[in-house]
Design an enzyme around this catalytic site. Sequence first.
Site, mmCIF file in Angstrom:
data_model
loop_
_atom_site.group_PDB
_atom_site.id
_atom_site.type_symbol
_atom_site.label_atom_id
_atom_site.label_comp_id
_atom_site.label_asym_id
_atom_site.label_seq_id
_atom_site.Cartn_x
_atom_site.Cartn_y
_atom_site.Cartn_z
ATOM 1 C CB SER A 143 -0.872 -0.005 1.258
ATOM 2 O OG SER A 143 -1.440 1.274 1.477
ATOM 3 C CE1 TYR A 156 -3.688 -2.178 5.263
ATOM 4 C CE2 TYR A 156 -3.786 0.192 4.924
ATOM 5 C CZ TYR A 156 -3.861 -1.094 4.424
ATOM 6 O OH TYR A 156 -4.100 -1.288 3.083
HETATM 7 N N1 LIG Z 1 -8.555 -0.598 -1.308
HETATM 8 C C1 LIG Z 1 -7.515 0.204 -1.160
HETATM 9 O O1 LIG Z 1 -7.658 1.450 -1.188
HETATM 10 C C2 LIG Z 1 -6.146 -0.350 -0.978
HETATM 11 C C3 LIG Z 1 -5.064 0.530 -1.086
HETATM 12 C C4 LIG Z 1 -3.792 0.057 -0.917
HETATM 13 C C5 LIG Z 1 -3.585 -1.281 -0.667
HETATM 14 N N2 LIG Z 1 -4.635 -2.134 -0.568
HETATM 15 C C6 LIG Z 1 -4.357 -3.541 -0.289
HETATM 16 O O2 LIG Z 1 -4.915 -4.336 -1.291
HETATM 17 C C7 LIG Z 1 -5.226 -5.633 -0.772
HETATM 18 C C8 LIG Z 1 -6.653 -6.005 -1.131
HETATM 19 O O3 LIG Z 1 -7.509 -5.079 -0.476
HETATM 20 P P1 LIG Z 1 -8.989 -4.740 -0.956
HETATM 21 O O4 LIG Z 1 -9.057 -3.272 -1.041
HETATM 22 O O5 LIG Z 1 -9.380 -5.572 -2.116
HETATM 23 O O6 LIG Z 1 -9.763 -5.177 0.373
HETATM 24 P P2 LIG Z 1 -11.137 -5.960 0.648
HETATM 25 O O7 LIG Z 1 -12.124 -5.696 -0.413
HETATM 26 O O8 LIG Z 1 -11.462 -5.641 2.065
HETATM 27 O O9 LIG Z 1 -10.668 -7.486 0.527
HETATM 28 C C9 LIG Z 1 -9.789 -8.044 1.468
HETATM 29 C C10 LIG Z 1 -9.583 -9.500 1.125
HETATM 30 O O10 LIG Z 1 -8.693 -10.083 2.104
HETATM 31 C C11 LIG Z 1 -9.275 -11.285 2.559
HETATM 32 N N3 LIG Z 1 -8.904 -11.597 3.939
HETATM 33 C C12 LIG Z 1 -8.951 -10.774 5.009
HETATM 34 N N4 LIG Z 1 -8.603 -11.449 6.131
HETATM 35 C C13 LIG Z 1 -8.338 -12.726 5.746
HETATM 36 C C14 LIG Z 1 -7.943 -13.905 6.447
HETATM 37 N N5 LIG Z 1 -7.757 -13.929 7.772
HETATM 38 N N6 LIG Z 1 -7.776 -15.035 5.732
HETATM 39 C C15 LIG Z 1 -7.981 -15.034 4.405
HETATM 40 N N7 LIG Z 1 -8.334 -13.963 3.681
HETATM 41 C C16 LIG Z 1 -8.525 -12.809 4.355
HETATM 42 C C17 LIG Z 1 -10.786 -11.066 2.444
HETATM 43 O O11 LIG Z 1 -11.446 -12.312 2.318
HETATM 44 P P3 LIG Z 1 -12.399 -12.990 3.431
HETATM 45 O O12 LIG Z 1 -12.999 -11.903 4.247
HETATM 46 O O13 LIG Z 1 -13.378 -13.747 2.583
HETATM 47 O O14 LIG Z 1 -11.496 -13.893 4.186
HETATM 48 C C18 LIG Z 1 -10.883 -10.282 1.145
HETATM 49 O O15 LIG Z 1 -10.918 -11.157 0.047
HETATM 50 C C19 LIG Z 1 -4.968 -5.537 0.744
HETATM 51 O O16 LIG Z 1 -3.703 -6.075 1.054
HETATM 52 C C20 LIG Z 1 -4.967 -4.049 1.012
HETATM 53 O O17 LIG Z 1 -4.181 -3.701 2.145
HETATM 54 C C21 LIG Z 1 -5.922 -1.693 -0.722
#
Ligand SMILES: NC(=O)c1ccc[n+]([C@@H]2O[C@H](COP(=O)([O-])OP(=O)(O)OC[C@H]3O[C@@H](n4cnc5c(N)ncnc54)[C@H](OP(=O)(O)O)[C@@H]3O)[C@@H](O)[C@H]2O)c1
Length: 243
Positions: A143, A156
């Site tokens: 991130s 985080y």
């Molecule tokens: N969205 C943003 O603005 C942003 C920006 C920078 C970086 N990121 C990074 O991008 C990545 C994806 O984020 P996103 O935005 O797509 O978030 P999201 O929509 O909240 O999805 C998070 C994913 O992680 C999985 N997860 C969480 N805890 C878990 C566990 N204990 N075991 C297995 N799976 C788990 C969830 O699946 P389940 O709940 O089904 O387990 C879900 O599929 C993350 O690493 C996040 O830090 C996001």
Amino acid sequence: MPKRLAGKVAIVTGASRGIGRAISIALAKEGATVALAARALEKLKETAKQVTEAGGGAAIIVTDLAKEESIKNLIKVTGDTFGRLNILINNAGVTHSARLEETATADWDRCHQVNARAPFILCREALPLLKKAEAAYIINIASVVGVKGYPLQSAYTASKHALRGMTISLAEELKGSGIRVHLLCPGGVDTELVQEVRPDIKKEDLMQPDEIAELVIYLVTHKGNAVMDELHIRRAASSPWFY
Ligand SMILES: NC(=O)c1ccc[n+]([C@@H]2O[C@H](COP(=O)([O-])OP(=O)(O)OC[C@H]3O[C@@H](n4cnc5c(N)ncnc54)[C@H](OP(=O)(O)O)[C@@H]3O)[C@@H](O)[C@H]2O)c1
């Protein structure tokens, strides 16, 4: 024209929604078979449906990344089912929004377990399979908070800094091995997670998960000598070089 990832096997963590689902579908459009890992079975089934419709193969492997045995199972089932692994995408992540003095130790631990410890275990367990592949890739999704700090995000932010540090060390260790290691550092993307950490950003100003997935496809299909170790991806509405 043959699909560029035909015959390739990928693992995508956090494939049940958001960026992980978009990456899984993008890999499938290029012909890959994707092992879809997360906890929410019904949402994984929806991703699997979209992966199949996109022309790829899908295997659902319900995984809790907070548990070491569950992570090891993900690699074992992938190896037993496909006998190979070409691409590991450490995408799953959790966040926590609070001032440091109001952050519980359990919230700190949860962020580190899923965002830093799980990718470490996954890389370690996947390396024997990845080393057998002709060309292999590890892509860790950090991130913008992996390279800078924001208020209310100490747990985080620290976990993403840890992920970045591990990624750089691993990339050095694997130099010349045929396994390329990359880190992606996005700013705000339109998913459930951003609604928790940055509710102040207008929806129309957020990046789309597909935009991150396109960059992943570039990294895993590029055949030349040019390598981008780390990509910083910012919203068009944010300041250049500021993220
Ligand atoms: N969205 C943003 O603005 C942003 C920006 C920078 C970086 N990121 C990074 O991008 C990545 C994806 O984020 P996103 O935005 O797509 O978030 P999201 O929509 O909240 O999805 C998070 C994913 O992680 C999985 N997860 C969480 N805890 C878990 C566990 N204990 N075991 C297995 N799976 C788990 C969830 O699946 P389940 O709940 O089904 O387990 C879900 O599929 C993350 O690493 C996040 O830090 C996001």
